[in-house]
Scaffold this motif. Structure first.
Motif, PDB file in Angstrom:
ATOM      1  N   ALA A 115       0.761  -1.309  -0.015  1.00  0.00           N
ATOM      2  CA  ALA A 115       0.183  -0.006  -0.072  1.00  0.00           C
ATOM      3  C   ALA A 115       0.955   1.149  -0.056  1.00  0.00           C
ATOM      4  N   LEU A 116       2.002   1.417   0.654  1.00  0.00           N
ATOM      5  CA  LEU A 116       2.703   2.460   0.798  1.00  0.00           C
ATOM      6  C   LEU A 116       3.203   3.225  -0.516  1.00  0.00           C
ATOM      7  N   PRO A 117       3.798   2.425  -1.304  1.00  0.00           N
ATOM      8  CA  PRO A 117       4.330   2.958  -2.643  1.00  0.00           C
ATOM      9  C   PRO A 117       3.253   3.736  -3.342  1.00  0.00           C
ATOM     10  N   ILE A 118       1.803   2.870  -3.409  1.00  0.00           N
ATOM     11  CA  ILE A 118       0.801   3.486  -4.140  1.00  0.00           C
ATOM     12  C   ILE A 118       0.240   4.801  -3.437  1.00  0.00           C
ATOM     13  N   LEU A 119       0.401   4.706  -2.072  1.00  0.00           N
ATOM     14  CA  LEU A 119      -0.230   5.942  -1.250  1.00  0.00           C
ATOM     15  C   LEU A 119       0.718   7.230  -1.504  1.00  0.00           C
ATOM     16  N   LYS A 120       1.768   6.820  -1.483  1.00  0.00           N
ATOM     17  CA  LYS A 120       2.912   7.741  -1.702  1.00  0.00           C
ATOM     18  C   LYS A 120       2.642   8.355  -3.117  1.00  0.00           C
ATOM     19  N   ARG A 121       2.511   7.590  -4.219  1.00  0.00           N
ATOM     20  CA  ARG A 121       2.518   8.033  -5.588  1.00  0.00           C
ATOM     21  C   ARG A 121       1.102   8.962  -5.584  1.00  0.00           C
ATOM     22  N   ILE A 122       0.155   8.551  -4.899  1.00  0.00           N
ATOM     23  CA  ILE A 122      -1.114   9.361  -4.916  1.00  0.00           C
ATOM     24  C   ILE A 122      -1.012  10.530  -4.238  1.00  0.00           C
ATOM     25  N   SER A 123      -0.335  10.604  -3.225  1.00  0.00           N
ATOM     26  CA  SER A 123      -0.591  11.772  -2.318  1.00  0.00           C
ATOM     27  C   SER A 123       0.499  12.867  -2.875  1.00  0.00           C
ATOM     28  N   THR A 124       1.632  12.502  -3.981  1.00  0.00           N
ATOM     29  CA  THR A 124       2.325  13.504  -4.382  1.00  0.00           C
ATOM     30  C   THR A 124       1.880  14.086  -5.667  1.00  0.00           C
ATOM     31  N   ASP A 125       0.952  13.400  -6.337  1.00  0.00           N
ATOM     32  CA  ASP A 125       0.163  13.866  -7.467  1.00  0.00           C
ATOM     33  C   ASP A 125      -1.138  14.944  -7.177  1.00  0.00           C
ATOM     34  N   LYS A 126      -0.717  16.008  -7.152  1.00  0.00           N
ATOM     35  CA  LYS A 126      -2.013  17.112  -6.718  1.00  0.00           C
ATOM     36  C   LYS A 126      -3.201  17.237  -7.645  1.00  0.00           C
ATOM     37  N   ALA A 127      -2.722  16.570  -8.758  1.00  0.00           N
ATOM     38  CA  ALA A 127      -4.016  16.515  -9.849  1.00  0.00           C
ATOM     39  C   ALA A 127      -4.960  15.313  -9.468  1.00  0.00           C
ATOM     40  N   ASN A 128      -4.413  14.284  -8.465  1.00  0.00           N
ATOM     41  CA  ASN A 128      -5.273  13.154  -8.127  1.00  0.00           C
ATOM     42  C   ASN A 128      -6.394  13.484  -7.153  1.00  0.00           C
ATOM     43  N   PRO A 129      -7.521  13.252  -7.333  1.00  0.00           N
ATOM     44  CA  PRO A 129      -8.661  13.707  -6.379  1.00  0.00           C
ATOM     45  C   PRO A 129      -8.303  12.938  -5.073  1.00  0.00           C
ATOM     46  N   PHE A 130      -7.614  11.989  -4.875  1.00  0.00           N
ATOM     47  CA  PHE A 130      -7.336  11.383  -3.807  1.00  0.00           C
ATOM     48  C   PHE A 130      -6.082  11.713  -3.166  1.00  0.00           C
ATOM     49  N   ALA A 131      -5.466  12.705  -3.374  1.00  0.00           N
ATOM     50  CA  ALA A 131      -4.097  13.239  -3.017  1.00  0.00           C
ATOM     51  C   ALA A 131      -4.175  13.433  -1.367  1.00  0.00           C
ATOM     52  N   SER A 132      -5.150  14.141  -1.132  1.00  0.00           N
ATOM     53  CA  SER A 132      -5.102  14.484   0.315  1.00  0.00           C
ATOM     54  C   SER A 132      -5.628  13.352   1.405  1.00  0.00           C
ATOM     55  N   LEU A 133      -6.531  12.657   0.797  1.00  0.00           N
ATOM     56  CA  LEU A 133      -6.893  11.428   1.567  1.00  0.00           C
ATOM     57  C   LEU A 133      -5.743  10.386   1.696  1.00  0.00           C
ATOM     58  N   ALA A 134      -5.092  10.210   0.670  1.00  0.00           N
ATOM     59  CA  ALA A 134      -3.912   9.595   0.781  1.00  0.00           C
ATOM     60  C   ALA A 134      -2.664   9.958   1.621  1.00  0.00           C
ATOM     61  N   GLU A 135      -2.536  11.155   1.717  1.00  0.00           N
ATOM     62  CA  GLU A 135      -1.535  11.754   2.818  1.00  0.00           C
ATOM     63  C   GLU A 135      -1.953  11.421   4.055  1.00  0.00           C
ATOM     64  N   ARG A 136      -3.383  11.556   4.453  1.00  0.00           N
ATOM     65  CA  ARG A 136      -4.159  11.199   5.751  1.00  0.00           C
ATOM     66  C   ARG A 136      -3.881   9.732   6.098  1.00  0.00           C
ATOM     67  N   VAL A 137      -3.996   8.935   5.267  1.00  0.00           N
ATOM     68  CA  VAL A 137      -3.771   7.245   5.230  1.00  0.00           C
ATOM     69  C   VAL A 137      -2.318   6.973   5.530  1.00  0.00           C
ATOM     70  N   LEU A 138      -1.370   7.749   4.845  1.00  0.00           N
ATOM     71  CA  LEU A 138      -0.134   7.708   4.908  1.00  0.00           C
ATOM     72  C   LEU A 138       0.283   7.981   6.635  1.00  0.00           C
ATOM     73  N   GLN A 139      -0.131   9.122   7.081  1.00  0.00           N
ATOM     74  CA  GLN A 139       0.068   9.473   8.301  1.00  0.00           C
ATOM     75  C   GLN A 139      -0.443   8.385   9.221  1.00  0.00           C
ATOM     76  N   LYS A 140      -1.481   7.725   9.099  1.00  0.00           N
ATOM     77  CA  LYS A 140      -2.141   6.874   9.941  1.00  0.00           C
ATOM     78  C   LYS A 140      -1.409   5.268  10.197  1.00  0.00           C
ATOM     79  N   ILE A 141      -0.952   5.089   8.888  1.00  0.00           N
ATOM     80  CA  ILE A 141      -0.403   3.794   8.911  1.00  0.00           C
ATOM     81  C   ILE A 141       1.168   3.835   8.934  1.00  0.00           C
ATOM     82  N   LYS A 142       2.038   4.793   9.097  1.00  0.00           N
ATOM     83  CA  LYS A 142       3.405   4.854   9.201  1.00  0.00           C
ATOM     84  C   LYS A 142       3.830   4.451  10.467  1.00  0.00           C
TER      85      LYS A 142
END
Length: 142
Positions: A115-142
Motif C-alpha cells: 500500500a505504501l508506494p501507491i499511497l505515496k504516489r497518489i499523495s504527491t500527485d496534486k491533480a489526483n482527487p485522492f491526494a489529500s486522503l492518501a496523505e491522511r492514510v499515510l500518516q495513520k499507517i506509518k
C-alpha cells in the motif's frame, strides 16, 4: 478514508462516463447493481456483476465495481486482483479510483508494504482527487 472517498455522487460521475455504446441490457444491469450497492446489499451486487459479460467496452468497469463491492463487503483479498485489472482502463478517472481503492484494499488486507508506494504516489500527485486522503492514510499507517 474509504467512506470519505466513496460517496454515491462520486460513483454517479463514473456511471456518466460508462461506455454509451454498451448494450442497453448491460447498462441497465450495471445501474441495477449500483442501486443495490447504494443500499449496502454487497452480496447481491457481487452475484449480479459477476454474471455480466467481459466485453472490451465494459470489462474495466465490471472489474472496478466488483472489486469495490468486495472491498465494501470486507473481502479485500478478493478485491485486489479486480482493482489491479481495472487500472488498465483508458479512463483516467477509473484508473485513479481503481488505484486508490487498491491501496485501501492492501491496507485492509494488512499488506502495508504494498500500500505504501501507491499511497505515496497518489499523495504527491496534486491533480489526483485522492491526494489529500492518501496523505491522511499515510500518516495513520506509518
Amino acid at each position: 478514508a474509504y467512506v470519505e472517498s466513496f460517496t454515491p455522487d462520486s460513483s454517479d460521475e463514473l456511471l456518466k462516463e460508462f461506455p454509451t455504446d454498451a448494450s442497453v441490457d448491460v447498462r441497465q444491469q450495471f445501474l441495477d447493481a449500483f442501486t443495490k450497492y447504494k443500499a449496502g446489499k454487497y452480496d447481491q451486487v457481487i452475484d449480479k456483476v459477476k454474471t455480466l459479460p467481459d466485453d472490451k467496452k465494459t470489462v474495466h468497469y465490471k472489474n472496478y465495481f466488483l472489486g469495490l463491492s468486495y472491498l465494501a463487503n470486507q473481502q479485500p483479498t478478493d478485491a485486489i486482483p479486480l482493482l489491479q485489472r481495472a487500472q488498465a482502463s483508458s479512463s483516467i478517472q477509473l484508473q485513479q479510483k481503481s488505484e486508490w481503492f487498491l491501496a485501501l484494499a492492501y491496507v485492509k488486507n494488512q499488506e502495508k508494504e504494498k500500500a505504501l508506494p501507491i499511497l505515496k504516489r497518489i499523495s504527491t500527485d496534486k491533480a489526483n482527487p485522492f491526494a489529500s486522503l492518501a496523505e491522511r492514510v499515510l500518516q495513520k499507517i506509518k
